[in-house]
Design a protein around this motif. Structure first.
Motif, PDB file in Angstrom:
ATOM      1  N   SER A  41       0.798  -1.234   0.000  1.00 18.71           N
ATOM      2  CA  SER A  41       0.000   0.000   0.000  1.00 18.71           C
ATOM      3  C   SER A  41       0.826   1.277   0.000  1.00 18.71           C
ATOM      4  N   ARG A  42       2.105   1.175   0.366  1.00 13.61           N
ATOM      5  CA  ARG A  42       2.947   2.379   0.464  1.00 13.61           C
ATOM      6  C   ARG A  42       4.387   2.025   0.139  1.00 13.61           C
TER       7      ARG A  42
ATOM      8  N   ILE B 151       8.134   1.145  -0.757  1.00  7.14           N
ATOM      9  CA  ILE B 151       8.773   0.212  -1.689  1.00  7.14           C
ATOM     10  C   ILE B 151       7.750  -0.770  -2.249  1.00  7.14           C
TER      11      ILE B 151
ATOM     12  N   ILE C 107      -2.088  -3.436   6.077  1.00  5.88           N
ATOM     13  CA  ILE C 107      -2.582  -3.723   7.426  1.00  5.88           C
ATOM     14  C   ILE C 107      -3.587  -2.674   7.894  1.00  5.88           C
ATOM     15  N   SER C 108      -3.371  -1.390   7.511  1.00  7.79           N
ATOM     16  CA  SER C 108      -4.300  -0.351   7.983  1.00  7.79           C
ATOM     17  C   SER C 108      -4.674   0.685   6.915  1.00  7.79           C
ATOM     18  N   SER C 109      -3.843   0.899   5.893  1.00 13.71           N
ATOM     19  CA  SER C 109      -4.099   1.977   4.916  1.00 13.71           C
ATOM     20  C   SER C 109      -5.087   1.545   3.822  1.00 13.71           C
TER      21      SER C 109
ATOM     22  N   ASP D 209      -2.682  -9.366   8.206  1.00 16.18           N
ATOM     23  CA  ASP D 209      -1.527  -9.106   9.064  1.00 16.18           C
ATOM     24  C   ASP D 209      -0.463 -10.176   8.804  1.00 16.18           C
TER      25      ASP D 209
ATOM     26  N   ASN E 140       7.665  -8.225   1.717  1.00 17.84           N
ATOM     27  CA  ASN E 140       8.155  -6.842   1.791  1.00 17.84           C
ATOM     28  C   ASN E 140       7.711  -6.121   3.072  1.00 17.84           C
TER      29      ASN E 140
ATOM     30  N   TYR F 240      15.699  -4.223  14.597  1.00 14.14           N
ATOM     31  CA  TYR F 240      15.500  -4.203  13.132  1.00 14.14           C
ATOM     32  C   TYR F 240      16.635  -4.959  12.424  1.00 14.14           C
TER      33      TYR F 240
ATOM     34  N   LYS G   7      16.445  -8.302  10.072  1.00 15.64           N
ATOM     35  CA  LYS G   7      16.866  -8.278   8.665  1.00 15.64           C
ATOM     36  C   LYS G   7      18.013  -9.260   8.407  1.00 15.64           C
TER      37      LYS G   7
ATOM     38  N   GLY H 136      19.412   0.104   0.739  1.00 15.75           N
ATOM     39  CA  GLY H 136      20.090   1.058   1.622  1.00 15.75           C
ATOM     40  C   GLY H 136      19.049   2.041   2.127  1.00 15.75           C
TER      41      GLY H 136
ATOM     42  N   ILE I  25      16.153   4.341   1.362  1.00 15.63           N
ATOM     43  CA  ILE I  25      15.186   4.553   0.289  1.00 15.63           C
ATOM     44  C   ILE I  25      14.156   5.564   0.789  1.00 15.63           C
TER      45      ILE I  25
ATOM     46  N   THR J 203      10.961   6.728   1.644  1.00 12.45           N
ATOM     47  CA  THR J 203       9.585   6.269   1.900  1.00 12.45           C
ATOM     48  C   THR J 203       9.165   6.847   3.250  1.00 12.45           C
TER      49      THR J 203
HETATM   50  P1  NAP Z   1       6.696   1.800   4.601  1.00 11.45           P
HETATM   51  O1  NAP Z   1       6.689   2.914   3.623  1.00 11.45           O
HETATM   52  O2  NAP Z   1       6.583   2.108   6.051  1.00 11.45           O
HETATM   53  O3  NAP Z   1       5.563   0.749   4.176  1.00 11.45           O
HETATM   54  C1  NAP Z   1       5.385  -0.410   4.947  1.00 11.45           C
HETATM   55  C2  NAP Z   1       4.363  -1.315   4.289  1.00 11.45           C
HETATM   56  O4  NAP Z   1       4.241  -2.510   5.081  1.00 11.45           O
HETATM   57  C3  NAP Z   1       2.968  -0.684   4.228  1.00 11.45           C
HETATM   58  O5  NAP Z   1       2.343  -1.117   3.037  1.00 11.45           O
HETATM   59  C4  NAP Z   1       2.281  -1.282   5.460  1.00 11.45           C
HETATM   60  O6  NAP Z   1       0.853  -1.355   5.342  1.00 11.45           O
HETATM   61  C5  NAP Z   1       2.861  -2.692   5.437  1.00 11.45           C
HETATM   62  N1  NAP Z   1       2.772  -3.367   6.717  1.00 11.45           N
HETATM   63  C6  NAP Z   1       3.256  -2.960   7.919  1.00 11.45           C
HETATM   64  N2  NAP Z   1       2.967  -3.868   8.856  1.00 11.45           N
HETATM   65  C7  NAP Z   1       2.283  -4.878   8.244  1.00 11.45           C
HETATM   66  C8  NAP Z   1       1.711  -6.098   8.676  1.00 11.45           C
HETATM   67  N3  NAP Z   1       1.776  -6.508   9.949  1.00 11.45           N
HETATM   68  N4  NAP Z   1       1.106  -6.888   7.755  1.00 11.45           N
HETATM   69  C9  NAP Z   1       1.016  -6.507   6.464  1.00 11.45           C
HETATM   70  N5  NAP Z   1       1.541  -5.367   5.997  1.00 11.45           N
HETATM   71  C10 NAP Z   1       2.143  -4.549   6.879  1.00 11.45           C
HETATM   72  O7  NAP Z   1       8.050   0.938   4.478  1.00 11.45           O
HETATM   73  P2  NAP Z   1       9.112   0.864   3.267  1.00 11.45           P
HETATM   74  O8  NAP Z   1      10.160   1.852   3.523  1.00 11.45           O
HETATM   75  O9  NAP Z   1       8.416   0.811   1.966  1.00 11.45           O
HETATM   76  O10 NAP Z   1       9.760  -0.579   3.573  1.00 11.45           O
HETATM   77  C11 NAP Z   1       9.341  -1.754   2.899  1.00 11.45           C
HETATM   78  C12 NAP Z   1      10.319  -2.865   3.262  1.00 11.45           C
HETATM   79  O11 NAP Z   1      11.645  -2.480   2.871  1.00 11.45           O
HETATM   80  C13 NAP Z   1      10.398  -3.140   4.769  1.00 11.45           C
HETATM   81  O12 NAP Z   1      10.580  -4.517   5.004  1.00 11.45           O
HETATM   82  C14 NAP Z   1      11.636  -2.383   5.194  1.00 11.45           C
HETATM   83  O13 NAP Z   1      12.223  -2.898   6.358  1.00 11.45           O
HETATM   84  C15 NAP Z   1      12.520  -2.567   3.970  1.00 11.45           C
HETATM   85  N6  NAP Z   1      13.573  -1.563   3.855  1.00 11.45           N
HETATM   86  C16 NAP Z   1      13.270  -0.227   3.731  1.00 11.45           C
HETATM   87  C17 NAP Z   1      14.302   0.692   3.621  1.00 11.45           C
HETATM   88  C18 NAP Z   1      14.051   2.174   3.477  1.00 11.45           C
HETATM   89  O14 NAP Z   1      15.029   2.934   3.498  1.00 11.45           O
HETATM   90  N7  NAP Z   1      12.831   2.626   3.314  1.00 11.45           N
HETATM   91  C19 NAP Z   1      15.624   0.254   3.644  1.00 11.45           C
HETATM   92  C20 NAP Z   1      15.893  -1.099   3.769  1.00 11.45           C
HETATM   93  C21 NAP Z   1      14.846  -2.006   3.867  1.00 11.45           C
HETATM   94  P3  NAP Z   1      -0.079  -0.090   5.781  1.00 11.45           P
HETATM   95  O15 NAP Z   1       0.089   0.951   4.695  1.00 11.45           O
HETATM   96  O16 NAP Z   1      -1.452  -0.658   5.829  1.00 11.45           O
HETATM   97  O17 NAP Z   1       0.432   0.385   7.090  1.00 11.45           O
END
Ligand code: NAP
Length: 248
Positions: A15-16, A18, A38-40, A64, A91, A156, A160, A187, A189, A191
Motif C-alpha cells: 500500500s505504500r 517500496i 494492514i491499515s491503509s 496481518d 516486503n 531491526y 533483517k 540502503g 530509500i 519512503t
Molecule cells: P513503509 O513505507 O513504512 O511501508 C510499509 C508497508 O508494510 C505498508 O504497506 C504497510 O501497510 C505494510 N505493513 C506494515 N505492517 C504490516 C503487517 N503486519 N502486515 C502486512 N503489511 C504490513 O516501508 P518501506 O520503507 O516501503 O519498507 C518496505 C520494506 O523495505 C520493509 O521490510 C523495510 O524494512 C525494507 N527496507 C526499507 C528501507 C528504506 O530505506 N525505506 C531500507 C531497507 C529495507 P499499511 O500501509 O497498511 O500500514
C-alpha cells in the motif's frame, strides 16, 4: 509482452513505499498481483486503481503478515482467486528504533514478528503450491542494516539479518524443486519509513553514499522485477544490495 506477463505475484505491504513501487512496476511488466496492507485501506484501493491501468488483475487484501493463521487464509484466498502464486515478495516491515538500553520487550517482539516471523508465515504456506507447480521465486526484503548493523536498530538489524539466513536456507532446501529464494538489501530509500529522518541526518547519509542520493522505491522494484522474472532463473540464495554502493 512484459517481463512478468503470465505470472501471479503476492506482495506483502503493497500500500505504500517500496511495496507500492513493486506493485506498480510489476503491473507495468504484465504480472497479475495480489498485495496486502494492514491499515491503509484507502491508500491500498488507490494503488489497486493505479495498477489496474496496466490492464492486469490486481486485488488488495487486508492481512496481518505477522499472524500465522491470517497468512494461511491469505494464501488460500489468493490461490482461489488467481489459481497460482509464481512470485512471493515478503516486503512488509516496520521499525521501532531505540538504543538497546531503552528497548522494551514489546519493541523487540513487534519488529521480530512483523519483519521476520511474517517471512516464515508466508513462505511456509506458499511452498506447497510452489512445489506442486515445480517453480517459484521468493524475494525477501532485508536491509543493508542486516548486513552491517546500525546503532539504535538492534531489533531491526537482527530481523533483517535473520531474513538473510532464512533466505539462504530456503534456497538450499527447495532448489531441487526449481524454487528460488533471494534477499534484497536496500540502503536508504525515500519512503514513510525514512521520512522521520531530519534534513541534517539525510545529509550525513547522502555524504556517505557513493552515488550521492537516497534511493527511490523504483530502484528496489527494478531488482525485484529481475528476481521475479525468467531473467534470473539461475540466481538463488543471494543477497542483492540496492544501496548506491553504501554497502561496499
Ligand atoms: P513503509 O513505507 O513504512 O511501508 C510499509 C508497508 O508494510 C505498508 O504497506 C504497510 O501497510 C505494510 N505493513 C506494515 N505492517 C504490516 C503487517 N503486519 N502486515 C502486512 N503489511 C504490513 O516501508 P518501506 O520503507 O516501503 O519498507 C518496505 C520494506 O523495505 C520493509 O521490510 C523495510 O524494512 C525494507 N527496507 C526499507 C528501507 C528504506 O530505506 N525505506 C531500507 C531497507 C529495507 P499499511 O500501509 O497498511 O500500514
Amino acid at each position: 509482452m512484459g517481463l512478468l506477463t503470465g505470472k501471479v505475484a503476492l506482495i506483502t505491504g503493497g500500500s505504500r513505499g517500496i511495496g507500492e513501487s513493486i506493485v506498480l512496476k510489476y503491473a507495468q511488466e504484465g504480472a497479475d498481483i495480489a498485495f496486502t496492507y494492514i491499515s491503509s485501506e484507502e491508500k491500498a484501493m488507490s494503488v489497486v486503481h493505479d495498477a489496474q491501468k496496466y490492464g492486469v488483475k490486481v486485488v488488495a487484501y487486508k492481512s496481518d503478515a505477522s499472524n500465522y493463521a491470517q497468512a494461511e487464509v491469505l494464501i488460500q484466498d489468493v490461490l482461489a482467486t488467481f489459481g497460482t502464486i509464481d512470485i512471493l515478495i515478503n516486503n512488509a516491515g516496520i521499525t521501532k528504533d531505540t538504543l538497546m538500553l531503552r528497548m522494551t520487550e514489546e519493541q523487540w517482539d513487534q519488529v521480530m514478528d512483523i519483519n521476520l516471523k511474517s517471512v516464515f508465515n508466508l513462505t511456509k504456506h506458499v511452498l506447497k503450491p510452489m512445489m506442486k507447480q515445480r517453480a517459484g521465486s521468493i524475494i525477501n526484503m532485508s536491509s543493508v542494516v542486516g548486513v552491517f548493523g546500525n546503532a539504535g536498530q538492534a531489533n531491526y538489524a537482527a530481523s533483517k539479518a535473520g531474513i538473510i539466513g532464512f533466505s539462504k536456507s530456503i534456497a538450499k532446501e527447495v532448489g531441487s524443486r526449481n524454487i528460488r529464494c533471494n534477499a534484497v538489501a536496500p540502503g536508504f530509500i525515500e519512503t514513510d519509513m525514512t521520512h522521520v529522518l531530519t534534513d541534517d541526518q539525510k545529509k550525513v547519509y547522502i555524504d556517505s553514499i557513493p552515488l550521492k542520493r537516497l534511493g527511490a522505491g523504483d530502484d528496489v522494484a527494478n531488482v525485484c522485477i529481475f528476481l521475479g522474472s525468467d531473467m534470473s532463473t539461475y540466481v538463488s540464495g543471494q543477497v542483492i544490495s540496492v544501496c548506491g554502493a553504501l554497502n561496499t
